[in-house]
Structure formats: C-alpha cells, structure tokens
Design a protein around this motif. Structure first.
Motif, PDB file in Angstrom:
ATOM      1  N   GLN A  32     -13.958  -8.640   0.136  1.00 46.42           N
ATOM      2  CA  GLN A  32     -15.090  -7.915  -0.442  1.00 46.42           C
ATOM      3  C   GLN A  32     -15.337  -6.658   0.365  1.00 46.42           C
ATOM      4  O   GLN A  32     -15.958  -6.755   1.429  1.00 46.42           O
ATOM      5  CB  GLN A  32     -16.346  -8.775  -0.477  1.00 46.42           C
ATOM      6  CG  GLN A  32     -16.357  -9.744  -1.607  1.00 46.42           C
ATOM      7  CD  GLN A  32     -17.708 -10.415  -1.767  1.00 46.42           C
ATOM      8  OE1 GLN A  32     -18.441 -10.597  -0.805  1.00 46.42           O
ATOM      9  NE2 GLN A  32     -18.052 -10.784  -2.976  1.00 46.42           N
ATOM     10  N   PRO A  33     -14.831  -5.509  -0.047  1.00 41.07           N
ATOM     11  CA  PRO A  33     -14.014  -5.274  -1.224  1.00 41.07           C
ATOM     12  C   PRO A  33     -12.598  -5.804  -1.002  1.00 41.07           C
ATOM     13  O   PRO A  33     -12.178  -6.048   0.129  1.00 41.07           O
ATOM     14  CB  PRO A  33     -14.013  -3.756  -1.365  1.00 41.07           C
ATOM     15  CG  PRO A  33     -14.138  -3.273   0.035  1.00 41.07           C
ATOM     16  CD  PRO A  33     -15.024  -4.281   0.720  1.00 41.07           C
ATOM     17  N   THR A  34     -11.857  -5.938  -2.077  1.00 42.92           N
ATOM     18  CA  THR A  34     -10.492  -6.448  -1.991  1.00 42.92           C
ATOM     19  C   THR A  34      -9.567  -5.382  -1.415  1.00 42.92           C
ATOM     20  O   THR A  34      -9.467  -4.281  -1.961  1.00 42.92           O
ATOM     21  CB  THR A  34      -9.980  -6.879  -3.375  1.00 42.92           C
ATOM     22  OG1 THR A  34     -10.810  -7.928  -3.859  1.00 42.92           O
ATOM     23  CG2 THR A  34      -8.537  -7.366  -3.311  1.00 42.92           C
ATOM     24  N   VAL A  35      -8.920  -5.746  -0.306  1.00 43.35           N
ATOM     25  CA  VAL A  35      -7.868  -4.928   0.286  1.00 43.35           C
ATOM     26  C   VAL A  35      -6.718  -5.888   0.540  1.00 43.35           C
ATOM     27  O   VAL A  35      -6.844  -6.818   1.341  1.00 43.35           O
ATOM     28  CB  VAL A  35      -8.297  -4.234   1.587  1.00 43.35           C
ATOM     29  CG1 VAL A  35      -7.154  -3.386   2.145  1.00 43.35           C
ATOM     30  CG2 VAL A  35      -9.555  -3.397   1.364  1.00 43.35           C
ATOM     31  N   ARG A  36      -5.599  -5.666  -0.165  1.00 40.33           N
ATOM     32  CA  ARG A  36      -4.514  -6.636  -0.187  1.00 40.33           C
ATOM     33  C   ARG A  36      -3.179  -5.945   0.085  1.00 40.33           C
ATOM     34  O   ARG A  36      -2.979  -4.797  -0.287  1.00 40.33           O
ATOM     35  CB  ARG A  36      -4.481  -7.278  -1.569  1.00 40.33           C
ATOM     36  CG  ARG A  36      -3.329  -8.212  -1.821  1.00 40.33           C
ATOM     37  CD  ARG A  36      -3.204  -8.577  -3.282  1.00 40.33           C
ATOM     38  NE  ARG A  36      -2.572  -7.492  -4.020  1.00 40.33           N
ATOM     39  CZ  ARG A  36      -2.756  -7.255  -5.302  1.00 40.33           C
ATOM     40  NH1 ARG A  36      -3.559  -7.994  -6.020  1.00 40.33           N
ATOM     41  NH2 ARG A  36      -2.145  -6.260  -5.908  1.00 40.33           N
ATOM     42  N   ILE A  37      -2.276  -6.708   0.723  1.00 44.26           N
ATOM     43  CA  ILE A  37      -0.883  -6.269   0.810  1.00 44.26           C
ATOM     44  C   ILE A  37      -0.041  -7.241   0.002  1.00 44.26           C
ATOM     45  O   ILE A  37      -0.375  -8.428  -0.113  1.00 44.26           O
ATOM     46  CB  ILE A  37      -0.359  -6.177   2.258  1.00 44.26           C
ATOM     47  CG1 ILE A  37      -0.435  -7.535   2.973  1.00 44.26           C
ATOM     48  CG2 ILE A  37      -1.090  -5.086   3.018  1.00 44.26           C
ATOM     49  CD1 ILE A  37       0.290  -7.591   4.313  1.00 44.26           C
ATOM     50  N   ARG A  38       1.051  -6.718  -0.576  1.00 43.99           N
ATOM     51  CA  ARG A  38       1.926  -7.596  -1.357  1.00 43.99           C
ATOM     52  C   ARG A  38       3.374  -7.136  -1.214  1.00 43.99           C
ATOM     53  O   ARG A  38       3.664  -5.949  -1.283  1.00 43.99           O
ATOM     54  CB  ARG A  38       1.541  -7.574  -2.833  1.00 43.99           C
ATOM     55  CG  ARG A  38       2.468  -8.474  -3.678  1.00 43.99           C
ATOM     56  CD  ARG A  38       2.215  -8.366  -5.161  1.00 43.99           C
ATOM     57  NE  ARG A  38       0.997  -9.052  -5.533  1.00 43.99           N
ATOM     58  CZ  ARG A  38       0.346  -8.832  -6.671  1.00 43.99           C
ATOM     59  NH1 ARG A  38       0.778  -7.939  -7.534  1.00 43.99           N
ATOM     60  NH2 ARG A  38      -0.736  -9.500  -6.954  1.00 43.99           N
ATOM     61  N   GLU A  39       4.232  -8.125  -1.038  1.00 47.37           N
ATOM     62  CA  GLU A  39       5.672  -7.920  -1.087  1.00 47.37           C
ATOM     63  C   GLU A  39       6.124  -8.442  -2.445  1.00 47.37           C
ATOM     64  O   GLU A  39       5.831  -9.583  -2.793  1.00 47.37           O
ATOM     65  CB  GLU A  39       6.337  -8.718   0.034  1.00 47.37           C
ATOM     66  CG  GLU A  39       7.842  -8.726   0.016  1.00 47.37           C
ATOM     67  CD  GLU A  39       8.390  -9.677   1.070  1.00 47.37           C
ATOM     68  OE1 GLU A  39       8.835  -9.197   2.122  1.00 47.37           O
ATOM     69  OE2 GLU A  39       8.333 -10.913   0.829  1.00 47.37           O
ATOM     70  N   GLU A  40       6.816  -7.600  -3.223  1.00 48.84           N
ATOM     71  CA  GLU A  40       7.266  -7.967  -4.564  1.00 48.84           C
ATOM     72  C   GLU A  40       8.784  -7.829  -4.622  1.00 48.84           C
ATOM     73  O   GLU A  40       9.308  -6.714  -4.591  1.00 48.84           O
ATOM     74  CB  GLU A  40       6.658  -7.048  -5.627  1.00 48.84           C
ATOM     75  CG  GLU A  40       5.164  -7.112  -5.733  1.00 48.84           C
ATOM     76  CD  GLU A  40       4.610  -6.208  -6.828  1.00 48.84           C
ATOM     77  OE1 GLU A  40       5.362  -5.379  -7.388  1.00 48.84           O
ATOM     78  OE2 GLU A  40       3.421  -6.340  -7.130  1.00 48.84           O
ATOM     79  N   ALA A  41       9.490  -8.958  -4.726  1.00 54.12           N
ATOM     80  CA  ALA A  41      10.951  -8.940  -4.807  1.00 54.12           C
ATOM     81  C   ALA A  41      11.367  -9.272  -6.232  1.00 54.12           C
ATOM     82  O   ALA A  41      11.201 -10.410  -6.686  1.00 54.12           O
ATOM     83  CB  ALA A  41      11.543  -9.936  -3.823  1.00 54.12           C
ATOM     84  N   LEU A  42      11.891  -8.278  -6.944  1.00 55.19           N
ATOM     85  CA  LEU A  42      12.376  -8.475  -8.299  1.00 55.19           C
ATOM     86  C   LEU A  42      13.668  -9.275  -8.244  1.00 55.19           C
ATOM     87  O   LEU A  42      14.582  -8.925  -7.499  1.00 55.19           O
ATOM     88  CB  LEU A  42      12.629  -7.124  -8.973  1.00 55.19           C
ATOM     89  CG  LEU A  42      13.220  -7.141 -10.373  1.00 55.19           C
ATOM     90  CD1 LEU A  42      12.270  -7.822 -11.364  1.00 55.19           C
ATOM     91  CD2 LEU A  42      13.518  -5.713 -10.827  1.00 55.19           C
ATOM     92  N   THR A  43      13.744 -10.365  -9.012  1.00 60.90           N
ATOM     93  CA  THR A  43      14.955 -11.172  -9.051  1.00 60.90           C
ATOM     94  C   THR A  43      16.125 -10.285  -9.464  1.00 60.90           C
ATOM     95  O   THR A  43      16.078  -9.649 -10.512  1.00 60.90           O
ATOM     96  CB  THR A  43      14.794 -12.360 -10.021  1.00 60.90           C
ATOM     97  OG1 THR A  43      13.701 -13.159  -9.574  1.00 60.90           O
ATOM     98  CG2 THR A  43      16.058 -13.203 -10.080  1.00 60.90           C
TER      99      THR A  43
END
Length: 162
Positions: A32-43
C-alpha cells in the motif's frame, strides 16, 4: 489504466486455444501502495524483469510498469525484499469474442496454492457489460472477486510473506 475483472477458478480451462505460457516470480516492496517486482519467463522465449506500481482500486486502477535489468531485480529481491518470491504459472487463452483470458496457478505445491483468472478490458463500460456465458465460460468463471477486499496478489503476499 488497468481495467480487469478477476475470478477464483479451479484448474486450467478446457477447450480454449493456448496463446502463451509464462513462469513467473514476483515479490512486493510495498503493498500500500503496490510496488512489485516480477520476473516473467516466456515458455520457449525470453525472460523480462519488471518493476510495477499500482494505485488502489478494484475494477480500474492506475498501473505503471518499467523494465529493469536482471541485476537490479536480484538486488531488490535479495537486499530489499529478502523473502521467498511468489511463484506463478500464467497461461493466456484467446476467447471467441477476441478477449484474452489469463489463468494463473499460484504457489503450486504449497498449502496456500490457488488459481485465479483475469480478463482485461479497454473501458470500464466494456468490463461491466462482458458476460462469461457469452464465451461459454459461465461455469468456469462463476466466482467473481473483482471488487472484494483481500483478493489481490498484494494481499496474498501480506498473508503469506508479510
């Protein structure tokens, strides 16, 4: 602006053409507030690292995403977050009306594992008028949680890692 509806589901949908599959890991610097990290691995493809900011809201909210490099992602994961990241598998399916259904399996193998689905829309009006039965998904998308408090990934993070 992100405009989406969300449903709790069980399993992958049947009979829809699979468009993409990603394996993801994500963690929260703040909920709150949203602060996000993301790793996205496309197949079968590339891996991207994303820093995301989201405003409060349910159906519609502001979302700002920026690509970051792997080194910054690892630093934020290890030095700032310091907790196991949420693991997700996301599959995207093209619906007969052209919309995209994203189905997520979260923390597979853990006691807290669950499934949810989302559809994004160009406008609030389009979101409010869209009906799952128009795509033959009334039985699959029967537990909508779009505006229910505590149904965000940030809330799940706070419950399981906070």
């Amino acid at each position: 602006m992100e405009i989406e509806r969300k449903w709790m589901v069980t399993g992958w949908p049947k009979g829809l053409p699979l468009e993409e599959e990603f394996t993801m890991r994500q963690g929260y610097i703040s909920v709150q507030p949203t602060v996000r990290i993301r790793e996205e691995a496309l197949t079968g493809g590339s891996t991207d690292y994303i820093l995301c900011f989201k405003s409060a809201g349910g159906l519609a909210r502001e979302e700002i995403e920026r690509s970051i490099d792997k080194d910054l992602f690892v630093q934020l994961e290890e030095k700032i977050i310091g907790k196991p990241l949420i693991k997700k598998v996301r599959r995207s399916y093209r619906l007969p009306d052209g919309a995209v259904l994203e189905v997520n399996h979260v923390d597979e193998g853990l006691p807290t594992a669950f499934w949810y689905a989302e559809v994004e829309y160009p406008t609030v009006e389009a979101a409010l008028s869209w009906q799952p039965d128009a795509c033959g998904l009334a039985a699959y998308l029967n537990d909508e949680v779009t505006n229910q408090p505590g149904q965000s990934m940030g809330a799940y993070w706070a419950q399981t890692r906070g």
